[in-house]
Design a protein around this motif. Structure first.
Motif, mmCIF file in Angstrom:
data_model
loop_
_atom_site.group_PDB
_atom_site.id
_atom_site.type_symbol
_atom_site.label_atom_id
_atom_site.label_comp_id
_atom_site.label_asym_id
_atom_site.label_seq_id
_atom_site.Cartn_x
_atom_site.Cartn_y
_atom_site.Cartn_z
ATOM 1 N N UNK A 45 -14.623 18.627 -9.336
ATOM 2 C CA UNK A 45 -14.149 17.309 -8.893
ATOM 3 C C UNK A 45 -13.773 17.350 -7.420
ATOM 4 N N UNK A 46 -14.167 16.298 -6.696
ATOM 5 C CA UNK A 46 -13.796 16.109 -5.290
ATOM 6 C C UNK A 46 -13.062 14.781 -5.189
ATOM 7 N N UNK A 47 -11.791 14.814 -4.756
ATOM 8 C CA UNK A 47 -11.000 13.595 -4.584
ATOM 9 C C UNK A 47 -11.098 13.139 -3.132
ATOM 10 N N UNK A 48 -11.412 11.838 -2.937
ATOM 11 C CA UNK A 48 -11.560 11.327 -1.581
ATOM 12 C C UNK A 48 -11.267 9.827 -1.537
ATOM 13 N N UNK A 49 -10.991 9.357 -0.327
ATOM 14 C CA UNK A 49 -10.799 7.935 -0.053
ATOM 15 C C UNK A 49 -11.834 7.514 0.994
ATOM 16 N N UNK A 50 -13.037 7.141 0.570
ATOM 17 C CA UNK A 50 -14.115 6.844 1.522
ATOM 18 C C UNK A 50 -13.878 5.618 2.402
ATOM 19 N N UNK A 51 -12.995 4.717 1.981
ATOM 20 C CA UNK A 51 -12.723 3.513 2.756
ATOM 21 C C UNK A 51 -11.267 3.482 3.201
ATOM 22 N N UNK A 52 -11.060 3.548 4.535
ATOM 23 C CA UNK A 52 -9.724 3.443 5.120
ATOM 24 C C UNK A 52 -8.797 4.531 4.577
ATOM 25 N N UNK A 82 -9.753 22.028 -7.509
ATOM 26 C CA UNK A 82 -10.221 20.676 -7.218
ATOM 27 C C UNK A 82 -10.310 20.524 -5.709
ATOM 28 N N UNK A 83 -11.408 19.987 -5.215
ATOM 29 C CA UNK A 83 -11.574 19.763 -3.785
ATOM 30 C C UNK A 83 -10.888 18.466 -3.386
ATOM 31 N N UNK A 84 -10.294 18.470 -2.197
ATOM 32 C CA UNK A 84 -9.589 17.293 -1.706
ATOM 33 C C UNK A 84 -9.707 17.236 -0.193
ATOM 34 N N UNK A 85 -9.884 16.028 0.329
ATOM 35 C CA UNK A 85 -9.919 15.866 1.777
ATOM 36 C C UNK A 85 -8.606 16.363 2.380
ATOM 37 N N UNK A 86 -8.694 16.925 3.570
ATOM 38 C CA UNK A 86 -7.498 17.382 4.267
ATOM 39 C C UNK A 86 -7.523 16.873 5.702
ATOM 40 N N UNK A 87 -6.529 16.010 6.084
ATOM 41 C CA UNK A 87 -5.373 15.574 5.300
ATOM 42 C C UNK A 87 -5.753 14.531 4.247
ATOM 43 N N UNK A 88 -4.830 14.314 3.310
ATOM 44 C CA UNK A 88 -5.096 13.376 2.234
ATOM 45 C C UNK A 88 -3.814 12.681 1.785
ATOM 46 N N UNK A 89 -3.989 11.781 0.836
ATOM 47 C CA UNK A 89 -2.902 10.952 0.298
ATOM 48 C C UNK A 89 -1.871 11.811 -0.436
ATOM 49 N N UNK A 90 -0.609 11.655 -0.051
ATOM 50 C CA UNK A 90 0.455 12.491 -0.635
ATOM 51 C C UNK A 90 0.601 12.261 -2.138
ATOM 52 N N UNK A 122 -11.305 16.942 6.919
ATOM 53 C CA UNK A 122 -11.803 15.579 7.056
ATOM 54 C C UNK A 122 -11.121 14.935 8.249
ATOM 55 N N UNK A 123 -11.901 14.292 9.104
ATOM 56 C CA UNK A 123 -11.348 13.673 10.300
ATOM 57 C C UNK A 123 -11.585 12.176 10.332
ATOM 58 N N UNK A 124 -11.725 11.635 11.531
ATOM 59 C CA UNK A 124 -11.846 10.186 11.702
ATOM 60 C C UNK A 124 -13.170 9.636 11.173
ATOM 61 N N UNK A 125 -14.136 10.526 10.887
ATOM 62 C CA UNK A 125 -15.421 10.088 10.354
ATOM 63 C C UNK A 125 -15.616 10.479 8.893
ATOM 64 N N UNK A 126 -14.663 11.227 8.331
ATOM 65 C CA UNK A 126 -14.793 11.675 6.959
ATOM 66 C C UNK A 126 -15.080 13.162 6.881
ATOM 67 N N UNK A 127 -15.380 13.691 5.694
ATOM 68 C CA UNK A 127 -15.592 15.133 5.513
ATOM 69 C C UNK A 127 -16.967 15.581 6.006
ATOM 70 N N UNK A 128 -17.076 16.862 6.306
ATOM 71 C CA UNK A 128 -18.348 17.464 6.694
ATOM 72 C C UNK A 128 -19.103 17.840 5.415
ATOM 73 N N UNK A 129 -20.301 17.284 5.184
ATOM 74 C CA UNK A 129 -21.039 17.587 3.948
ATOM 75 C C UNK A 129 -21.319 19.072 3.765
#
Length: 267
Positions: A120-127, A73-81, A99-106
């Protein structure tokens, strides 16, 4: 407290809820997301919503139902514990996507999908937690294109929907009517820590797989808590509560920044 009192006096306190949740609460979750959907995008319906006992359970069920033990499963790094913990409990193999201050690199996301075959890709696109990133409309479109091209899902964890101080959350799910985005929205943080209620908006066959997992895990969500949550979010005071909440968060942020500047300085 008033909402809980009213719920305790109603039928919700004594009757079993439908496994998918109270119809009225499901309609509220669908309607909130529909308000953010632009023209030309088919909005979700109450049938697309599952009510959950908190968003953490939604993470666990989605990981089990759509990824499976030992699968990537793909996940932003860093991400929610909490997502990392839920994945570990489900036996899911995490593949980090920087993933940095602007989000992941497509491009990095596309490469990770191609190399791992993840669904599946887990992400938090807002805040996002912990970076605070909010995806731009351009990045949202690019991520959706990558996810669709690989026949995969984006699990959008809109954990801070109500906490925008100087910005407003823009749900990625509002841009998708093809069933590629699974939208997770919690009420616990903005209603009460004791009201463990969240909504999962998902279209297509994947909904039945997640519903089956939830039914096996907890059968249904307390009707009393659902009724209390519905009472709160449909009161005229709900929107003023959200405005007050954001103002309080803004004051706390400014106080923290001032304290850091005074005691730490530019170092």
């Amino acid at each position: 407290r008033a909402a809980l009192t009213r719920a305790a006096r109603a039928d919700a306190a004594l009757t079993r809820s439908d496994a998918a949740g109270l119809p009225e609460l499901r309609a509220w979750f669908a309607g909130e997301l529909a308000e953010a959907s632009p023209a030309g995008v088919t909005p979700p319906t109450p049938r697309d919503v599952l009510v959950l006992p908190g968003s953490q359970s939604g993470l666990s069920s989605t990981f089990r139902a759509l990824v499976g033990f030992g699968q990537p499963m793909l996940i932003e790094s860093p991400s929610y514990w909490g997502a990392i913990l839920a994945a570990a409990q489900a036996g899911v193999r995490l593949v980090p996507v920087p993933s940095g201050s602007s989000g992941p690199d497509p491009d990095e996301l596309a490469r990770a999908f191609a190399e791992t075959g993840a669904r599946l890709f887990y992400a938090q696109p807002n805040f996002a937690n912990p970076t605070g990133a909010q995806w731009t409309p351009e990045l949202t479109g690019q991520v959706l294109e990558v996810v669709a091209r690989h026949g995969a899902f984006l699990l959008e964890d809109d954990w801070a929907r109500d906490f925008g101080i100087d910005a407003t959350a823009r749900p990625v799910a509002a841009q998708d009517d093809a069933g590629h985005v699974i939208y997770l929205r919690s009420l616990t943080k903005s209603v009460s820590p004791s009201i463990r209620v969240a909504g999962l908006v998902i279209r297509g066959p994947a909904r039945e797989r997640i519903l089956a997992d939830r039914a096996a895990e907890s059968m249904y969500v307390s009707g009393l808590l659902q009724a209390a949550a519905l009472d709160v979010v449909t009161q005229p005071a709900w929107h003023s509560h959200l405005r007050d909440l954001r103002q309080q968060l803004g004051r706390r942020r400014d106080l923290l920044v001032a304290a850091v500047t005074e005691h730490v300085g530019s170092a």
